[in-house]
Design a protein around this motif. Structure first.
Motif, short mmCIF file in Angstrom:
data_model
loop_
_atom_site.label_atom_id
_atom_site.label_comp_id
_atom_site.label_asym_id
_atom_site.label_seq_id
_atom_site.Cartn_x
_atom_site.Cartn_y
_atom_site.Cartn_z
N THR A 33 0.84 -1.20 0.00
CA THR A 33 0.00 0.00 0.00
C THR A 33 0.88 1.25 0.00
N PRO A 34 0.52 2.25 -0.79
CA PRO A 34 1.33 3.48 -0.82
C PRO A 34 1.33 4.16 0.55
N SER A 35 2.45 4.74 0.88
CA SER A 35 2.59 5.44 2.15
C SER A 35 2.33 6.94 1.94
N SER A 36 2.35 7.67 3.04
CA SER A 36 2.13 9.12 2.98
C SER A 36 3.41 9.90 2.69
N ARG A 37 4.51 9.19 2.46
CA ARG A 37 5.77 9.87 2.17
C ARG A 37 5.77 10.42 0.74
N TRP A 38 6.62 11.38 0.50
CA TRP A 38 6.72 11.97 -0.83
C TRP A 38 7.34 10.99 -1.82
N THR A 39 8.28 10.17 -1.37
CA THR A 39 8.93 9.20 -2.24
C THR A 39 8.50 7.80 -1.82
N ASN A 40 8.09 6.99 -2.79
CA ASN A 40 7.67 5.62 -2.53
C ASN A 40 8.86 4.68 -2.62
N SER A 41 8.65 3.47 -2.15
CA SER A 41 9.69 2.45 -2.24
C SER A 41 9.79 1.95 -3.68
N ARG A 42 10.86 1.19 -3.95
CA ARG A 42 11.06 0.67 -5.30
C ARG A 42 9.93 -0.28 -5.69
N LEU A 43 9.46 -1.08 -4.74
CA LEU A 43 8.41 -2.05 -5.04
C LEU A 43 7.12 -1.34 -5.45
N ILE A 44 6.75 -0.30 -4.70
CA ILE A 44 5.53 0.43 -5.04
C ILE A 44 5.70 1.19 -6.35
N THR A 45 6.91 1.69 -6.61
CA THR A 45 7.16 2.39 -7.87
C THR A 45 7.02 1.45 -9.06
N VAL A 46 7.59 0.25 -8.95
CA VAL A 46 7.46 -0.73 -10.03
C VAL A 46 6.00 -1.16 -10.19
N GLN A 47 5.31 -1.38 -9.07
CA GLN A 47 3.90 -1.77 -9.15
C GLN A 47 3.06 -0.70 -9.83
#
Length: 227
Positions: A33-47
């Motif tokens: 699940t996407p977080s409230s941070r400005w930058t997402n993790s690599r896994l969420i970015t790829v997804q």
């Protein structure tokens, strides 16, 4: 006791409770699940990137009215891909090898596209049953044939997905059994067979993704005919 190769397709149960519901609900738990941070993790970015690419390919043949289905079709595709991929793991159950489940996905969505076509443009929807320029003597026959082909569509969707996954799982189990039997007698042949098994597994990974994409793509094409 002899175990049938088709036992792997039987719906498992624990204390009389069918576990197919757990197999269907598990993919939604695994999605990050996407977080409230400005930058997402690599896994969420790829997804996110993969989902956007798949969605753009699905929505490309549709007009603006069909874009309302983007969330439903993209969610269904990600769900089917995840279930198919999890079914390739050892000692797991693949719900999409059950024709009843696939028909449960195919029939309501196909029926929704037909109802939309009948409600929004009934003349065009009924016009698909009779190609333009048909000779008068062939009109009754073609109407019957086109009507039958229309009602076969959801059956073809469900059977295609079920047959491809079932055939792949059976072939993997047959070759794996052959490797197990040949290992003590002919190790070299067993190693070659295991190599074929590895290549077949890679092929099944591709089939699992492609069949989910084809299932949703055909639904989008049926939708395009009725909007």
């Amino acid at each position: 006791m002899m175990v049938s190769f088709f036992d792997q397709f039987a719906s498992p149960s624990f204390l009389g409770i069918p576990l197919i519901a757990v197999a269907i609900a598990l993919p939604w738990v695994l999605f990050p699940t996407p977080s409230s941070r400005w930058t997402n993790s690599r896994l969420i970015t790829v997804q996110t990137w993969l989902t956007n690419r798949f969605t753009s390919q699905l929505m490309m043949p549709l007009n603006v009215g069909g874009h309302k289905w983007a969330l439903l079709l993209a969610s269904l595709m990600v769900f089917l891909i995840t279930i198919n991929m999890l079914g390739l793991l050892p000692y797991t159950f693949t719900p999409t090898t059950q024709l009843s489940l696939n028909m449960g996905f195919a029939v309501p969505l196909w029926l929704a596209t037909v109802i939309i076509g009948m409600r929004n443009q009934p003349t065009v929807a009924l016009g698909h049953l009779l190609p333009e320029g048909t000779p008068v003597p062939l009109i009754p026959v073609l109407i019957i044939i086109e009507t039958i082909s229309l009602f076969i569509r959801p059956l073809a969707l469900g059977v295609r997905l079920t047959a491809n996954l079932t055939a792949g799982h059976l072939l993997i189990q047959l070759i794996a059994t052959a490797v197990f039997v040949l290992m003590p007698m002919m190790p070299v042949v067993a190693i070659l067979t295991a190599t074929v098994l590895f290549l077949l597994t890679l092929l099944e990974v591709a089939v699992a993704m492609i069949q989910a994409y084809v299932f949703v793509l055909l639904l989008s094409l049926y939708l395009q005919e009725n909007i």
